[in-house]
Design a protein around this motif. Structure first.
Motif, PDB file in Angstrom:
ATOM      1  N   HIS A 130       1.629 -23.224 -20.404  1.00 28.00           N
ATOM      2  CA  HIS A 130       2.821 -23.376 -19.567  1.00 28.00           C
ATOM      3  C   HIS A 130       2.398 -23.622 -18.134  1.00 28.00           C
ATOM      4  N   TYR A 131       3.273 -24.230 -17.367  1.00 27.06           N
ATOM      5  CA  TYR A 131       2.935 -24.586 -15.992  1.00 27.06           C
ATOM      6  C   TYR A 131       4.173 -24.467 -15.119  1.00 27.06           C
ATOM      7  N   ILE A 132       3.921 -24.324 -13.824  1.00 22.86           N
ATOM      8  CA  ILE A 132       4.977 -24.330 -12.824  1.00 22.86           C
ATOM      9  C   ILE A 132       4.338 -24.771 -11.522  1.00 22.86           C
ATOM     10  N   GLY A 133       4.991 -25.668 -10.795  1.00 24.92           N
ATOM     11  CA  GLY A 133       4.441 -26.142  -9.535  1.00 24.92           C
ATOM     12  C   GLY A 133       5.364 -27.128  -8.856  1.00 24.92           C
ATOM     13  N   THR A 134       5.069 -27.391  -7.606  1.00 23.31           N
ATOM     14  CA  THR A 134       5.857 -28.367  -6.867  1.00 23.31           C
ATOM     15  C   THR A 134       5.423 -29.762  -7.276  1.00 23.31           C
ATOM     16  N   THR A 169     -11.809 -21.408  -0.177  1.00 21.94           N
ATOM     17  CA  THR A 169     -12.777 -22.485  -0.411  1.00 21.94           C
ATOM     18  C   THR A 169     -12.954 -23.343   0.831  1.00 21.94           C
ATOM     19  N   ALA A 170     -11.943 -23.400   1.685  1.00 27.03           N
ATOM     20  CA  ALA A 170     -12.055 -24.193   2.912  1.00 27.03           C
ATOM     21  C   ALA A 170     -12.870 -23.476   3.990  1.00 27.03           C
ATOM     22  N   ALA A 222     -15.497 -21.325  -7.907  1.00 27.62           N
ATOM     23  CA  ALA A 222     -15.975 -20.252  -8.784  1.00 27.62           C
ATOM     24  C   ALA A 222     -16.493 -19.072  -7.961  1.00 27.62           C
ATOM     25  N   VAL A 223     -17.190 -19.350  -6.877  1.00 31.60           N
ATOM     26  CA  VAL A 223     -17.707 -18.273  -6.021  1.00 31.60           C
ATOM     27  C   VAL A 223     -16.549 -17.535  -5.350  1.00 31.60           C
ATOM     28  N   ALA A 224     -15.550 -18.263  -4.861  1.00 36.07           N
ATOM     29  CA  ALA A 224     -14.401 -17.625  -4.204  1.00 36.07           C
ATOM     30  C   ALA A 224     -13.623 -16.756  -5.197  1.00 36.07           C
ATOM     31  N   THR A 225     -13.437 -17.248  -6.400  1.00 37.91           N
ATOM     32  CA  THR A 225     -12.741 -16.474  -7.428  1.00 37.91           C
ATOM     33  C   THR A 225     -13.545 -15.229  -7.809  1.00 37.91           C
ATOM     34  N   SER A 226     -14.853 -15.385  -7.915  1.00 39.03           N
ATOM     35  CA  SER A 226     -15.713 -14.240  -8.231  1.00 39.03           C
ATOM     36  C   SER A 226     -15.653 -13.189  -7.126  1.00 39.03           C
ATOM     37  N   TRP A 227     -15.626 -13.638  -5.874  1.00 42.02           N
ATOM     38  CA  TRP A 227     -15.550 -12.703  -4.750  1.00 42.02           C
ATOM     39  C   TRP A 227     -14.227 -11.933  -4.779  1.00 42.02           C
ATOM     40  N   LEU A 228     -13.133 -12.623  -5.129  1.00 42.25           N
ATOM     41  CA  LEU A 228     -11.843 -11.938  -5.226  1.00 42.25           C
ATOM     42  C   LEU A 228     -11.871 -10.858  -6.303  1.00 42.25           C
ATOM     43  N   ARG A 229     -12.490 -11.170  -7.436  1.00 39.40           N
ATOM     44  CA  ARG A 229     -12.622 -10.171  -8.509  1.00 39.40           C
ATOM     45  C   ARG A 229     -13.532  -9.020  -8.074  1.00 39.40           C
ATOM     46  N   TYR A 230     -14.627  -9.355  -7.395  1.00 38.93           N
ATOM     47  CA  TYR A 230     -15.554  -8.344  -6.871  1.00 38.93           C
ATOM     48  C   TYR A 230     -14.827  -7.422  -5.885  1.00 38.93           C
ATOM     49  N   ARG A 231     -14.020  -8.024  -5.012  1.00 36.83           N
ATOM     50  CA  ARG A 231     -13.279  -7.249  -4.017  1.00 36.83           C
ATOM     51  C   ARG A 231     -12.289  -6.299  -4.691  1.00 36.83           C
ATOM     52  N   ARG A 232     -11.610  -6.757  -5.745  1.00 34.79           N
ATOM     53  CA  ARG A 232     -10.679  -5.917  -6.486  1.00 34.79           C
ATOM     54  C   ARG A 232     -11.404  -4.745  -7.140  1.00 34.79           C
ATOM     55  N   GLN A 233     -12.576  -5.029  -7.734  1.00 31.48           N
ATOM     56  CA  GLN A 233     -13.345  -3.954  -8.376  1.00 31.48           C
ATOM     57  C   GLN A 233     -13.823  -2.933  -7.357  1.00 31.48           C
ATOM     58  N   CYS A 234     -14.272  -3.401  -6.196  1.00 27.93           N
ATOM     59  CA  CYS A 234     -14.709  -2.472  -5.147  1.00 27.93           C
ATOM     60  C   CYS A 234     -13.550  -1.586  -4.699  1.00 27.93           C
ATOM     61  N   HIS A 235     -12.367  -2.167  -4.610  1.00 28.41           N
ATOM     62  CA  HIS A 235     -11.191  -1.388  -4.213  1.00 28.41           C
ATOM     63  C   HIS A 235     -10.863  -0.334  -5.271  1.00 28.41           C
ATOM     64  N   LEU A 236     -10.920  -0.715  -6.543  1.00 24.76           N
ATOM     65  CA  LEU A 236     -10.602   0.224  -7.623  1.00 24.76           C
ATOM     66  C   LEU A 236     -11.609   1.360  -7.710  1.00 24.76           C
ATOM     67  N   MET A 237     -12.877   1.062  -7.404  1.00 28.78           N
ATOM     68  CA  MET A 237     -13.928   2.070  -7.516  1.00 28.78           C
ATOM     69  C   MET A 237     -14.235   2.741  -6.181  1.00 28.78           C
ATOM     70  N   SER A 238     -13.466   2.392  -5.141  1.00 31.32           N
ATOM     71  CA  SER A 238     -13.642   2.951  -3.784  1.00 31.32           C
ATOM     72  C   SER A 238     -15.065   2.741  -3.267  1.00 31.32           C
ATOM     73  N   LEU A 239     -15.582   1.548  -3.434  1.00 33.56           N
ATOM     74  CA  LEU A 239     -16.914   1.196  -2.953  1.00 33.56           C
ATOM     75  C   LEU A 239     -16.813   0.292  -1.733  1.00 33.56           C
ATOM     76  N   GLY A 283       0.974 -17.593  -4.186  1.00 30.35           N
ATOM     77  CA  GLY A 283      -0.003 -17.023  -3.264  1.00 30.35           C
ATOM     78  C   GLY A 283      -1.435 -17.146  -3.741  1.00 30.35           C
ATOM     79  N   GLY A 284      -1.676 -17.087  -5.045  1.00 29.70           N
ATOM     80  CA  GLY A 284      -3.033 -17.184  -5.562  1.00 29.70           C
ATOM     81  C   GLY A 284      -3.676 -18.530  -5.284  1.00 29.70           C
ATOM     82  N   VAL A 285      -2.934 -19.597  -5.478  1.00 25.63           N
ATOM     83  CA  VAL A 285      -3.470 -20.935  -5.232  1.00 25.63           C
ATOM     84  C   VAL A 285      -3.709 -21.133  -3.739  1.00 25.63           C
ATOM     85  N   ASP A 286      -2.759 -20.705  -2.917  1.00 22.21           N
ATOM     86  CA  ASP A 286      -2.930 -20.833  -1.476  1.00 22.21           C
ATOM     87  C   ASP A 286      -4.127 -20.028  -0.988  1.00 22.21           C
ATOM     88  N   LEU A 287      -4.314 -18.836  -1.523  1.00 21.70           N
ATOM     89  CA  LEU A 287      -5.447 -18.001  -1.138  1.00 21.70           C
ATOM     90  C   LEU A 287      -6.763 -18.652  -1.550  1.00 21.70           C
TER      91      LEU A 287
END
Length: 184
Positions: free
Chosen positions: A13-17, A113-114, A137-154, A104-108
């Motif tokens: 499924h998709y949604i977009g302008t 990446t810019a 891929a690096v930006a997406t990985s960093w977002l996941r890394y940041r979420r994990q650090c937040h969850l684990m209080s690191l 927001g995810g696409v804009d972020l």
């Protein structure tokens, strides 16, 4: 074959302008006509073959959205400022609300990446696509890394350092030992 039909066949499924000139065969009311009505007016068109809904919603300006994910109903009320700095409620179709909720995810990702884009001047277009994909891929990985650090209080590192660490690990991994010299 259009993109909507292609994605639908694969169960996605998709949604977009979408730009107005990409809505061939879909007769939505023109912007001049919609602009005369109060804020929040919308018009939609359904393409039955691909299950694609195209919708034009007029808030401050027109917004054309295409989707196979959600319909126009239920209409919700959203709060908007007017020139007198007061809030009014404007009707908003479910399509536009779902798009605004998830955009927001696409804009972020685009902004991340810019930030640290590789300065690449080449006539080989595929290199640009490769580096852009790697950067995403690096930006997406960093977002996941940041979420994990937040969850684990690191404590966490910033995107620039994360990108440098990934590049360093790729260089170390790709180094291959050379042949032994014939002098030994």
């Amino acid at each position: 074959m259009n993109l909507g039909k292609f994605l639908r066949e694969r169960g996605m499924h998709y949604i977009g302008t979408v730009r107005e000139n990409r809505l061939k065969g879909c007769s939505l009311r023109p912007e001049k006509e919609i602009r005369k009505e109060p804020r929040g007016v919308s018009d939609s068109c359904l393409e039955v073959d691909s299950g694609t809904l195209a919708e034009r919603w007029y808030d401050n300006k027109k917004m054309d959205v295409i989707t196979s994910y959600v319909g126009t109903e239920p209409m919700t009320m959203v709060k908007r400022f007017v020139k007198a700095k007061t809030m009014i409620e404007v009707p908003c179709p479910a399509v536009s609300a779902a798009y605004n909720e998830n955009m927001g995810g696409v804009d972020l990702l685009d902004s991340l990446t810019a930030l640290f884009k590789a300065k690449l001047k080449t006539r080989r277009w595929y290199l640009y696509i490769f580096y852009h994909t790697l950067n995403m891929a690096v930006a997406t990985s960093w977002l996941r890394y940041r979420r994990q650090c937040h969850l684990m209080s690191l404590p966490r590192i910033e995107l620039c350092q994360f990108q440098a660490d990934v590049a360093e690990s790729l260089v170390i991994y790709m180094r291959k030992p050379g042949r032994p010299s014939s002098n030994s």
